[in-house]
Enzyme design. Structure first.
Site, PDB file in Angstrom:
ATOM      1  N   THR A 193       6.814  -8.805   2.538  1.00  0.00           N
ATOM      2  CA  THR A 193       7.230  -9.234   3.872  1.00  0.00           C
ATOM      3  C   THR A 193       7.423 -10.742   3.862  1.00  0.00           C
ATOM      4  O   THR A 193       6.621 -11.465   3.270  1.00  0.00           O
ATOM      5  CB  THR A 193       6.114  -8.889   4.883  1.00  0.00           C
ATOM      6  OG1 THR A 193       6.095  -7.485   5.024  1.00  0.00           O
ATOM      7  CG2 THR A 193       6.353  -9.531   6.241  1.00  0.00           C
ATOM      8  N   ASP A 224       1.847  -4.620  11.247  1.00  0.00           N
ATOM      9  CA  ASP A 224       1.440  -5.831  11.962  1.00  0.00           C
ATOM     10  C   ASP A 224       2.583  -6.819  12.180  1.00  0.00           C
ATOM     11  O   ASP A 224       2.545  -7.647  13.094  1.00  0.00           O
ATOM     12  CB  ASP A 224       0.351  -6.562  11.153  1.00  0.00           C
ATOM     13  CG  ASP A 224       0.884  -6.989   9.795  1.00  0.00           C
ATOM     14  OD1 ASP A 224       1.533  -6.154   9.111  1.00  0.00           O
ATOM     15  OD2 ASP A 224       0.699  -8.155   9.409  1.00  0.00           O
ATOM     16  N   THR A 244       0.889 -11.237   5.544  1.00  0.00           N
ATOM     17  CA  THR A 244       1.585 -10.225   4.752  1.00  0.00           C
ATOM     18  C   THR A 244       0.522  -9.323   4.137  1.00  0.00           C
ATOM     19  O   THR A 244      -0.626  -9.732   3.979  1.00  0.00           O
ATOM     20  CB  THR A 244       2.497 -10.869   3.681  1.00  0.00           C
ATOM     21  OG1 THR A 244       3.093  -9.840   2.891  1.00  0.00           O
ATOM     22  CG2 THR A 244       1.750 -11.805   2.759  1.00  0.00           C
ATOM     23  N   GLY A 245       0.930  -8.097   3.796  1.00  0.00           N
ATOM     24  CA  GLY A 245      -0.035  -7.173   3.209  1.00  0.00           C
ATOM     25  C   GLY A 245      -0.255  -5.968   4.097  1.00  0.00           C
ATOM     26  O   GLY A 245       0.594  -5.632   4.920  1.00  0.00           O
TER      27      GLY A 245
HETATM   28  C1  SD4 Z   1       3.270  -4.002   7.119  1.00  0.00           C
HETATM   29  N1  SD4 Z   1       2.497  -6.220   6.710  1.00  0.00           N
HETATM   30  O1  SD4 Z   1       4.196  -3.355   7.567  1.00  0.00           O
HETATM   31  C2  SD4 Z   1       3.584  -5.319   6.454  1.00  0.00           C
HETATM   32  C3  SD4 Z   1       3.840  -5.081   5.020  1.00  0.00           C
HETATM   33  C4  SD4 Z   1       3.870  -6.325   4.208  1.00  0.00           C
HETATM   34  O2  SD4 Z   1       4.388  -7.454   2.393  1.00  0.00           O
HETATM   35  O3  SD4 Z   1       3.449  -7.363   4.571  1.00  0.00           O
HETATM   36  N2  SD4 Z   1       4.405  -6.287   3.076  1.00  0.00           N
HETATM   37  O4  SD4 Z   1       2.104  -3.618   7.141  1.00  0.00           O
END
Ligand code: SD4
Length: 333
Positions: A193, A224, A244-245
């Site tokens: 992200t 998120d 991110t995550g």
């Molecule tokens: C999510 N936070 O949809 C995002 C995914 C993400 O790097 O950050 N990917 O949960």
């Protein structure tokens, strides 16, 4: 004059100018705090752009726009568009990995220095969802639009209808379906992200966050990234943060808002990111199985980042240089 305007105007004009208490109508402590803030604001450091991961071209684009004198919001939207349009990036924009049913659905939000924000979720046919979120913020009385409603609003604003599933992403999904285990691989799958923060030449802060979410997520799942306070939060008097995550874990602790509030209470961006990660890992003994990373920036242009697992890096553009910075991490093995 409102305090917010006062800080902005003084940062704009000159550094270290003192004002009488009558102007602020405040006591000596308040006056001293304001002066400290102003003294610490060295405008020669501005503008600055930071973004999650090694998105060099995207951050350079934002830096270029800022250097031309563009406002922070314009810069972050131009910056993240680079990744939304990058077909090789399978977690942002067109070319993003689909959900389990094969639908690519995009989520994004933006926040400006005035504290206004806009978001779109579950967008299946428009690539530039950060720009679309900006339109929601500027052209509607709402903060968030979802799915078809967001798409129809987008077409009315001149956004093109597109098929977001590329042949490459479709083939990867077909392959995944052969043994459909839902197990994100830390730092490799699902974690690209782009969240971006910028402080412009006037010292104003804005941010954007845009994603296709977790690969092969359940149909209808929203993470998120488009949630104000979780994936992104800006308070132009204090600073901003993006995440991110694994979005579910960020949402449970309202991570970006938490970081801005920690900075409001005196932490620097680095300390605030560390505390926000700690808040997650101390409440969740499964933390070894997922990655979360935060980046943050304060009003002085100081930046910081922290994550759970080694491997996360972020970009920082300042004084014409665009650097990739490895983040410190919690789980040291
Ligand atoms: C999510 N936070 O949809 C995002 C995914 C993400 O790097 O950050 N990917 O949960």
């Amino acid at each position: 004059m409102k305090r917010r305007k006062f800080i902005k105007n003084t940062a704009l004009s000159s550094i270290g100018v003192t004002f009488g208490t009558s102007l602020l109508g405040c006591n000596n402590t308040d006056q001293k705090n304001s002066e400290e803030k102003i003294m610490a604001t060295d405008n020669t450091q501005f503008p600055i752009a930071i973004c999650t991961w090694a998105f060099t071209a995207a951050n350079a684009k934002a830096g270029e726009e800022l250097s031309k004198g563009k406002p922070a919001l314009d810069a972050v939207i131009s910056g993240v568009e680079v990744e939304e349009e990058n077909l090789k990036n399978t977690t942002v924009g067109k070319g993003g990995a689909p959900d389990r049913e094969g639908n690519v659905t995009l989520d994004a939000c933006v926040m400006n220095p005035e504290g206004d924000c806009g978001a779109v979720v579950y967008v299946n046919t428009i690539t530039n969802v950060a720009a679309l979120a900006r339109k929601v913020m500027e052209e509607t009385p709402h903060v968030m639009l979802a799915g078809e409603g967001a798409e129809e609003f987008g077409y009315s604003q001149g956004f093109e209808k597109e098929n977001l599933l590329t042949e490459e992403s479709r083939l990867a999904w077909e392959e995944w379906k052969k043994s459909p285990e839902y197990k994100p691989i830390i730092n490799i799958e699902n974690h690209d992200t782009i969240g971006m923060l910028a402080i412009d030449k006037d010292g104003d802060i804005a941010g954007a966050c845009t994603t296709s979410g977790l690969s092969y997520k359940m149909k209808g799942r929203i993470g998120d990234s488009p949630i104000i306070g979780s994936g992104l939060f800006i308070d132009n008097e204090i600073g901003g943060a993006v995440a991110t995550g694994m979005g579910e874990e960020v949402m449970k602790t309202v991570g970006s808002f938490l970081i801005v509030e920690l900075m409001r209470n005196g932490m620097n961006p680095q300390e605030a990111c560390e505390e926000a990660v700690r808040r997650i890992v101390t409440k969740n003994d499964r933390y070894k199985d997922f990655q979360i990373a935060y980046i943050a920036m304060n009003k002085k242009g100081e930046t910081g980042s922290y994550c759970i697992h080694e491997g996360f890096t972020y970009m920082k553009y300042q004084n014409g240089e665009n650097k990739n910075i490895p983040s410190d991490f919690y789980h040291k093995g």
